[in-house]
Design a protein around this motif. Structure first.
Motif, PDB file in Angstrom:
ATOM      1  N   ARG A 112     -11.833 -10.094  -1.428  1.00 19.06           N
ATOM      2  CA  ARG A 112     -10.928  -9.297  -0.430  1.00 19.06           C
ATOM      3  C   ARG A 112     -12.366  -8.680   0.242  1.00 19.06           C
ATOM      4  O   ARG A 112     -12.078  -7.860   1.273  1.00 19.06           O
ATOM      5  CB  ARG A 112     -10.656  -8.056  -1.538  1.00 19.06           C
ATOM      6  CG  ARG A 112      -9.602  -8.846  -2.342  1.00 19.06           C
ATOM      7  CD  ARG A 112      -8.445  -7.647  -2.962  1.00 19.06           C
ATOM      8  NE  ARG A 112      -9.272  -6.829  -3.867  1.00 19.06           N
ATOM      9  CZ  ARG A 112      -9.710  -7.226  -5.419  1.00 19.06           C
ATOM     10  NH1 ARG A 112      -8.715  -7.953  -5.961  1.00 19.06           N
ATOM     11  NH2 ARG A 112     -10.123  -6.380  -5.520  1.00 19.06           N
ATOM     12  N   SER A 113     -13.400  -8.557  -0.623  1.00 14.50           N
ATOM     13  CA  SER A 113     -14.417  -7.663   0.683  1.00 14.50           C
ATOM     14  C   SER A 113     -15.064  -7.905   1.958  1.00 14.50           C
ATOM     15  O   SER A 113     -15.576  -7.499   1.911  1.00 14.50           O
ATOM     16  CB  SER A 113     -15.838  -7.190  -0.416  1.00 14.50           C
ATOM     17  OG  SER A 113     -16.346  -8.118  -0.353  1.00 14.50           O
ATOM     18  N   ARG A 114     -14.553  -9.514   1.953  1.00  9.86           N
ATOM     19  CA  ARG A 114     -15.385 -10.779   3.403  1.00  9.86           C
ATOM     20  C   ARG A 114     -13.991 -10.903   4.214  1.00  9.86           C
ATOM     21  O   ARG A 114     -14.243 -10.705   5.131  1.00  9.86           O
ATOM     22  CB  ARG A 114     -15.540 -11.396   2.550  1.00  9.86           C
ATOM     23  CG  ARG A 114     -16.872 -11.302   1.913  1.00  9.86           C
ATOM     24  CD  ARG A 114     -17.727 -12.731   1.209  1.00  9.86           C
ATOM     25  NE  ARG A 114     -18.939 -12.813   0.658  1.00  9.86           N
ATOM     26  CZ  ARG A 114     -19.118 -11.739   0.063  1.00  9.86           C
ATOM     27  NH1 ARG A 114     -18.342 -10.983  -0.632  1.00  9.86           N
ATOM     28  NH2 ARG A 114     -20.493 -11.897  -0.664  1.00  9.86           N
ATOM     29  N   ALA A 115     -13.079 -10.137   4.034  1.00 16.68           N
ATOM     30  CA  ALA A 115     -11.799  -9.794   4.794  1.00 16.68           C
ATOM     31  C   ALA A 115     -11.223  -8.527   5.145  1.00 16.68           C
ATOM     32  O   ALA A 115     -11.425  -7.338   4.578  1.00 16.68           O
ATOM     33  CB  ALA A 115     -10.297 -10.280   3.788  1.00 16.68           C
ATOM     34  N   VAL A 116     -10.520  -8.655   6.807  1.00 18.75           N
ATOM     35  CA  VAL A 116     -10.041  -7.357   6.614  1.00 18.75           C
ATOM     36  C   VAL A 116      -8.501  -7.430   6.443  1.00 18.75           C
ATOM     37  O   VAL A 116      -8.010  -8.435   6.283  1.00 18.75           O
ATOM     38  CB  VAL A 116     -10.216  -7.468   8.480  1.00 18.75           C
ATOM     39  CG1 VAL A 116      -9.046  -6.226   8.971  1.00 18.75           C
ATOM     40  CG2 VAL A 116     -11.212  -7.078   8.946  1.00 18.75           C
ATOM     41  N   SER A 117      -8.215  -6.651   5.657  1.00 15.85           N
ATOM     42  CA  SER A 117      -7.065  -6.069   4.822  1.00 15.85           C
ATOM     43  C   SER A 117      -5.689  -5.987   6.706  1.00 15.85           C
ATOM     44  O   SER A 117      -6.016  -4.550   7.237  1.00 15.85           O
ATOM     45  CB  SER A 117      -6.695  -5.575   4.002  1.00 15.85           C
ATOM     46  OG  SER A 117      -5.181  -5.779   3.752  1.00 15.85           O
ATOM     47  N   LEU A 118      -4.017  -6.397   6.992  1.00 13.25           N
ATOM     48  CA  LEU A 118      -3.894  -6.882   7.525  1.00 13.25           C
ATOM     49  C   LEU A 118      -2.126  -6.350   6.833  1.00 13.25           C
ATOM     50  O   LEU A 118      -1.459  -7.071   6.426  1.00 13.25           O
ATOM     51  CB  LEU A 118      -3.234  -7.899   8.492  1.00 13.25           C
ATOM     52  CG  LEU A 118      -4.891  -8.229   9.625  1.00 13.25           C
ATOM     53  CD1 LEU A 118      -4.148  -9.338   9.986  1.00 13.25           C
ATOM     54  CD2 LEU A 118      -4.887  -6.678  10.220  1.00 13.25           C
ATOM     55  N   ARG A 119      -2.489  -4.717   7.051  1.00 17.99           N
ATOM     56  CA  ARG A 119      -0.671  -4.321   6.416  1.00 17.99           C
ATOM     57  C   ARG A 119       0.715  -4.197   7.422  1.00 17.99           C
ATOM     58  O   ARG A 119       0.154  -3.605   8.731  1.00 17.99           O
ATOM     59  CB  ARG A 119      -0.569  -3.018   6.036  1.00 17.99           C
ATOM     60  CG  ARG A 119       0.322  -3.121   4.840  1.00 17.99           C
ATOM     61  CD  ARG A 119      -0.170  -1.103   3.959  1.00 17.99           C
ATOM     62  NE  ARG A 119       1.445  -1.478   3.271  1.00 17.99           N
ATOM     63  CZ  ARG A 119       1.746  -0.030   2.398  1.00 17.99           C
ATOM     64  NH1 ARG A 119       0.197   0.474   2.267  1.00 17.99           N
ATOM     65  NH2 ARG A 119       2.225   0.364   1.372  1.00 17.99           N
ATOM     66  N   THR A 120       1.570  -5.062   6.836  1.00 12.82           N
ATOM     67  CA  THR A 120       3.259  -5.069   7.775  1.00 12.82           C
ATOM     68  C   THR A 120       3.674  -4.263   6.926  1.00 12.82           C
ATOM     69  O   THR A 120       3.830  -4.303   5.866  1.00 12.82           O
ATOM     70  CB  THR A 120       3.111  -6.594   7.872  1.00 12.82           C
ATOM     71  OG1 THR A 120       3.708  -7.056   7.524  1.00 12.82           O
ATOM     72  CG2 THR A 120       2.649  -6.968   8.396  1.00 12.82           C
ATOM     73  N   SER A 121       4.838  -3.185   7.078  1.00 12.97           N
ATOM     74  CA  SER A 121       5.977  -2.813   6.903  1.00 12.97           C
ATOM     75  C   SER A 121       7.521  -3.347   7.629  1.00 12.97           C
ATOM     76  O   SER A 121       6.640  -3.729   8.540  1.00 12.97           O
ATOM     77  CB  SER A 121       5.987  -1.907   7.593  1.00 12.97           C
ATOM     78  OG  SER A 121       6.306  -1.627   8.813  1.00 12.97           O
ATOM     79  N   PRO A 122       7.942  -3.432   6.341  1.00 11.75           N
ATOM     80  CA  PRO A 122       9.374  -4.667   6.347  1.00 11.75           C
ATOM     81  C   PRO A 122       9.971  -4.082   7.960  1.00 11.75           C
ATOM     82  O   PRO A 122      10.087  -2.968   7.888  1.00 11.75           O
ATOM     83  CB  PRO A 122       9.926  -4.213   5.163  1.00 11.75           C
ATOM     84  CG  PRO A 122       9.040  -3.912   4.143  1.00 11.75           C
ATOM     85  CD  PRO A 122       7.858  -3.218   4.758  1.00 11.75           C
ATOM     86  N   LEU A 123      10.756  -5.099   8.192  1.00 19.24           N
ATOM     87  CA  LEU A 123      11.955  -4.525   9.341  1.00 19.24           C
ATOM     88  C   LEU A 123      13.070  -4.381   8.561  1.00 19.24           C
ATOM     89  O   LEU A 123      13.717  -5.031   7.402  1.00 19.24           O
ATOM     90  CB  LEU A 123      11.676  -5.969   9.938  1.00 19.24           C
ATOM     91  CG  LEU A 123      10.652  -6.542  11.520  1.00 19.24           C
ATOM     92  CD1 LEU A 123      10.714  -7.160  11.723  1.00 19.24           C
ATOM     93  CD2 LEU A 123      10.139  -5.404  11.651  1.00 19.24           C
ATOM     94  N   SER A 124      13.661  -3.544   9.891  1.00 14.70           N
ATOM     95  CA  SER A 124      15.324  -2.833   8.948  1.00 14.70           C
ATOM     96  C   SER A 124      15.968  -4.310   9.838  1.00 14.70           C
ATOM     97  O   SER A 124      15.131  -5.099  10.325  1.00 14.70           O
ATOM     98  CB  SER A 124      15.261  -1.578   9.830  1.00 14.70           C
ATOM     99  OG  SER A 124      15.474  -2.201  10.782  1.00 14.70           O
TER     100      SER A 124
END
Length: 181
Positions: free
Chosen positions: A108-120
């Motif tokens: 986790r410390s070596r990665a960039v976290s991309l967070r997506t939100s659910p689509l309606s």
């Protein structure tokens, strides 16, 4: 994509996009558990890593997608560490997970976290309609995508539908992705 739209979204129709969607692009490798409910083992990761230092053939980048990365066992995650610390030129890893806490802190410390939100459901409907899916099929697929169930017992969602539904929706929602540290 060889013909991206004006907003840089892939066209999903060119030869390159079609090969990615069908799982046959030489520069895109996807790893996932070999059986449902099983772990991704160290041998799967080591086999994938053999290709990380080979120059891409048909595109500018070599892409490795580890689906359900939370299912990598500890040895597999440790085998991946050096490569994600020092990837080859033009190599990118996507570790897809629904629970990043199951990844080792060192990963986790070596990665960039991309967070997506659910689509309606309406956003999904618009995106899939623009891809040419019939209204009847949308009424079958969208409930399954939103709630993980089929509208009726006679409705079947093929692996092609679910994979491409994810890819189309993910690609179309890319601009909504937020970077998190």
């Amino acid at each position: 994509c060889t013909a991206p739209s004006s907003d840089s979204s892939p066209c999903l129709t060119c030869h390159s996009c079609q090969r990615i969607l069908s799982g046959n692009h030489i520069d895109v490798t996807e790893i996932h558990p070999e059986e449902e409910g099983k772990k991704i083992g160290v041998e799967q990761i080591r086999e994938m890593l053999q290709f990380t230092h080979i120059t891409s053939t048909e595109s500018d980048w070599r892409i490795f997608i580890i689906d359900e990365s939370q299912n990598m066992n500890k040895s597999a995650q440790n085998a991946l560490l050096k490569s994600i610390e020092e990837p080859g030129d033009k190599v990118v890893f996507f570790l897809l997970t629904n629970d990043k806490t199951k990844l080792l802190p060192t990963v986790r410390s070596r990665a960039v976290s991309l967070r997506t939100s659910p689509l309606s459901s309406e956003e999904m409907r618009r995106a899939l309609r623009s891809e040419g899916l019939a209204e009847e099929r949308l009424n079958e697929i969208i409930p399954a995508a939103l709630w993980g169930k089929q509208k009726s017992s006679s409705t079947t969602i093929s692996p092609w539908d679910s994979e491409n539904l994810f890819l189309i929706i993910f690609v179309r929602s890319w601009t909504a992705v937020a970077l998190q540290s």
